[in-house]
Design a protein around this motif. Sequence first.
Motif, PDB file in Angstrom:
ATOM      1  N   TYR A 117       0.884  -1.153   0.000  1.00 39.70           N
ATOM      2  CA  TYR A 117       0.000   0.000   0.000  1.00 39.70           C
ATOM      3  C   TYR A 117       0.926   1.207   0.000  1.00 39.70           C
ATOM      4  O   TYR A 117       1.760   1.337   0.900  1.00 39.70           O
ATOM      5  N   THR A 118       0.819   2.035  -1.012  1.00 37.16           N
ATOM      6  CA  THR A 118       1.756   3.145  -1.166  1.00 37.16           C
ATOM      7  C   THR A 118       1.096   4.464  -0.798  1.00 37.16           C
ATOM      8  O   THR A 118      -0.094   4.660  -1.026  1.00 37.16           O
ATOM      9  N   ILE A 119       1.892   5.343  -0.224  1.00 34.72           N
ATOM     10  CA  ILE A 119       1.411   6.675   0.128  1.00 34.72           C
ATOM     11  C   ILE A 119       2.425   7.707  -0.377  1.00 34.72           C
ATOM     12  O   ILE A 119       3.563   7.368  -0.702  1.00 34.72           O
ATOM     13  N   THR A 120       1.997   8.944  -0.413  1.00 32.50           N
ATOM     14  CA  THR A 120       2.872  10.049  -0.771  1.00 32.50           C
ATOM     15  C   THR A 120       3.301  10.727   0.524  1.00 32.50           C
ATOM     16  O   THR A 120       2.469  11.328   1.210  1.00 32.50           O
ATOM     17  N   PRO A 121       4.591  10.632   0.901  1.00 30.26           N
ATOM     18  CA  PRO A 121       5.034  11.303   2.129  1.00 30.26           C
ATOM     19  C   PRO A 121       4.823  12.819   2.044  1.00 30.26           C
ATOM     20  O   PRO A 121       4.804  13.394   0.950  1.00 30.26           O
ATOM     21  N   ASP A 122       4.696  13.447   3.177  1.00 31.44           N
ATOM     22  CA  ASP A 122       4.478  14.883   3.261  1.00 31.44           C
ATOM     23  C   ASP A 122       5.805  15.619   3.092  1.00 31.44           C
ATOM     24  O   ASP A 122       6.421  16.062   4.064  1.00 31.44           O
ATOM     25  N   SER A 123       6.251  15.707   1.839  1.00 29.64           N
ATOM     26  CA  SER A 123       7.504  16.377   1.514  1.00 29.64           C
ATOM     27  C   SER A 123       7.455  16.817   0.056  1.00 29.64           C
ATOM     28  O   SER A 123       6.887  16.114  -0.788  1.00 29.64           O
ATOM     29  N   ASP A 124       8.064  17.958  -0.222  1.00 32.72           N
ATOM     30  CA  ASP A 124       8.166  18.418  -1.613  1.00 32.72           C
ATOM     31  C   ASP A 124       8.970  17.439  -2.461  1.00 32.72           C
ATOM     32  O   ASP A 124       8.849  17.440  -3.686  1.00 32.72           O
ATOM     33  N   ARG A 125       9.785  16.628  -1.825  1.00 31.85           N
ATOM     34  CA  ARG A 125      10.649  15.673  -2.538  1.00 31.85           C
ATOM     35  C   ARG A 125       9.984  14.302  -2.707  1.00 31.85           C
ATOM     36  O   ARG A 125      10.606  13.378  -3.215  1.00 31.85           O
ATOM     37  N   ALA A 126       8.741  14.168  -2.294  1.00 36.04           N
ATOM     38  CA  ALA A 126       8.077  12.864  -2.284  1.00 36.04           C
ATOM     39  C   ALA A 126       7.788  12.343  -3.686  1.00 36.04           C
ATOM     40  O   ALA A 126       7.457  13.096  -4.595  1.00 36.04           O
ATOM     41  N   MET A 127       7.900  11.027  -3.812  1.00 40.20           N
ATOM     42  CA  MET A 127       7.394  10.333  -4.992  1.00 40.20           C
ATOM     43  C   MET A 127       5.913  10.095  -4.732  1.00 40.20           C
ATOM     44  O   MET A 127       5.527   9.751  -3.610  1.00 40.20           O
ATOM     45  N   SER A 128       5.098  10.260  -5.736  1.00 44.35           N
ATOM     46  CA  SER A 128       3.659  10.063  -5.527  1.00 44.35           C
ATOM     47  C   SER A 128       3.341   8.591  -5.283  1.00 44.35           C
ATOM     48  O   SER A 128       4.037   7.689  -5.764  1.00 44.35           O
ATOM     49  N   ALA A 129       2.278   8.374  -4.527  1.00 41.93           N
ATOM     50  CA  ALA A 129       1.813   7.014  -4.244  1.00 41.93           C
ATOM     51  C   ALA A 129       1.500   6.268  -5.536  1.00 41.93           C
ATOM     52  O   ALA A 129       1.798   5.081  -5.670  1.00 41.93           O
ATOM     53  N   VAL A 130       0.924   6.976  -6.501  1.00 43.40           N
ATOM     54  CA  VAL A 130       0.569   6.358  -7.784  1.00 43.40           C
ATOM     55  C   VAL A 130       1.828   5.923  -8.523  1.00 43.40           C
ATOM     56  O   VAL A 130       1.896   4.808  -9.058  1.00 43.40           O
ATOM     57  N   GLU A 131       2.831   6.792  -8.547  1.00 46.43           N
ATOM     58  CA  GLU A 131       4.076   6.462  -9.257  1.00 46.43           C
ATOM     59  C   GLU A 131       4.804   5.292  -8.590  1.00 46.43           C
ATOM     60  O   GLU A 131       5.302   4.392  -9.274  1.00 46.43           O
ATOM     61  N   LEU A 132       4.852   5.280  -7.254  1.00 52.13           N
ATOM     62  CA  LEU A 132       5.515   4.174  -6.557  1.00 52.13           C
ATOM     63  C   LEU A 132       4.761   2.866  -6.777  1.00 52.13           C
ATOM     64  O   LEU A 132       5.380   1.820  -7.028  1.00 52.13           O
ATOM     65  N   ALA A 133       3.437   2.899  -6.721  1.00 54.44           N
ATOM     66  CA  ALA A 133       2.649   1.686  -6.964  1.00 54.44           C
ATOM     67  C   ALA A 133       2.884   1.168  -8.384  1.00 54.44           C
ATOM     68  O   ALA A 133       3.048  -0.037  -8.583  1.00 54.44           O
ATOM     69  N   ALA A 134       2.927   2.075  -9.363  1.00 56.45           N
ATOM     70  CA  ALA A 134       3.178   1.660 -10.752  1.00 56.45           C
ATOM     71  C   ALA A 134       4.563   1.030 -10.882  1.00 56.45           C
ATOM     72  O   ALA A 134       4.734   0.019 -11.584  1.00 56.45           O
ATOM     73  N   TYR A 135       5.543   1.615 -10.208  1.00 56.22           N
ATOM     74  CA  TYR A 135       6.901   1.058 -10.245  1.00 56.22           C
ATOM     75  C   TYR A 135       6.900  -0.364  -9.680  1.00 56.22           C
ATOM     76  O   TYR A 135       7.453  -1.290 -10.286  1.00 56.22           O
ATOM     77  N   LEU A 136       6.269  -0.549  -8.532  1.00 57.46           N
ATOM     78  CA  LEU A 136       6.222  -1.867  -7.896  1.00 57.46           C
ATOM     79  C   LEU A 136       5.445  -2.871  -8.734  1.00 57.46           C
ATOM     80  O   LEU A 136       5.852  -4.037  -8.856  1.00 57.46           O
TER      81      LEU A 136
END
Length: 185
Positions: A117-136
């Motif tokens: 289950y992916t989330i977007t951390p609260d940071s300007d440098r965060a990878m989006s949850a959608v992008e991380l899920a797609a990568y995985l």
Amino acid sequence: RGKGPYSIPLLGEHQLYNAATALETLRVLSQKGWEISEEAVAEGLSKTVWPARLELVRRSPDVILDGGHNPQCMEALGRALRELYPGKKLIFLTGVLADKDYPTMMGEILPLAREFYTITPDSDRAMSAVELAAYLEGLGAKAFPCGTTRDGVDRALAAAGPEDVVCACGSLYMIGEVRHLLGLC
């Protein structure tokens, strides 16, 4: 060196090396004139707390929080999880910063995962949850992007049965929020 025995409440073999490093530091300080009693050393080690470092915060299902956010930390986490839960597939709640070596980081835990289950951390440098899920998913994993950290925590816990393990890891930004959502701070 003829002292001890000592106990530490921290999980993971790597914590034994950390404790040995602390003991060696105390030995050197003692040689330099510092007076630290054996009782203080034993008590300090036995009462050590390190939030979000292989921290078991709940049972049935087991919920582990780990702030590992680089390849070395994720390698230690993966090794510890294999030792603690041999042969078990885990549910991961994860979010990463885009400027981290996330391919290596995720590679350390991917073989242990039942799903992510992916989330977007609260940071300007965060990878989006959608992008991380797609990568995985591109690596063959089951991955579900979540709109918020609360959504991720809720979904990961809902997916877990009493015998399962949920591990939240990948970003200190995320772990702080997870600790708050679980009522730990």
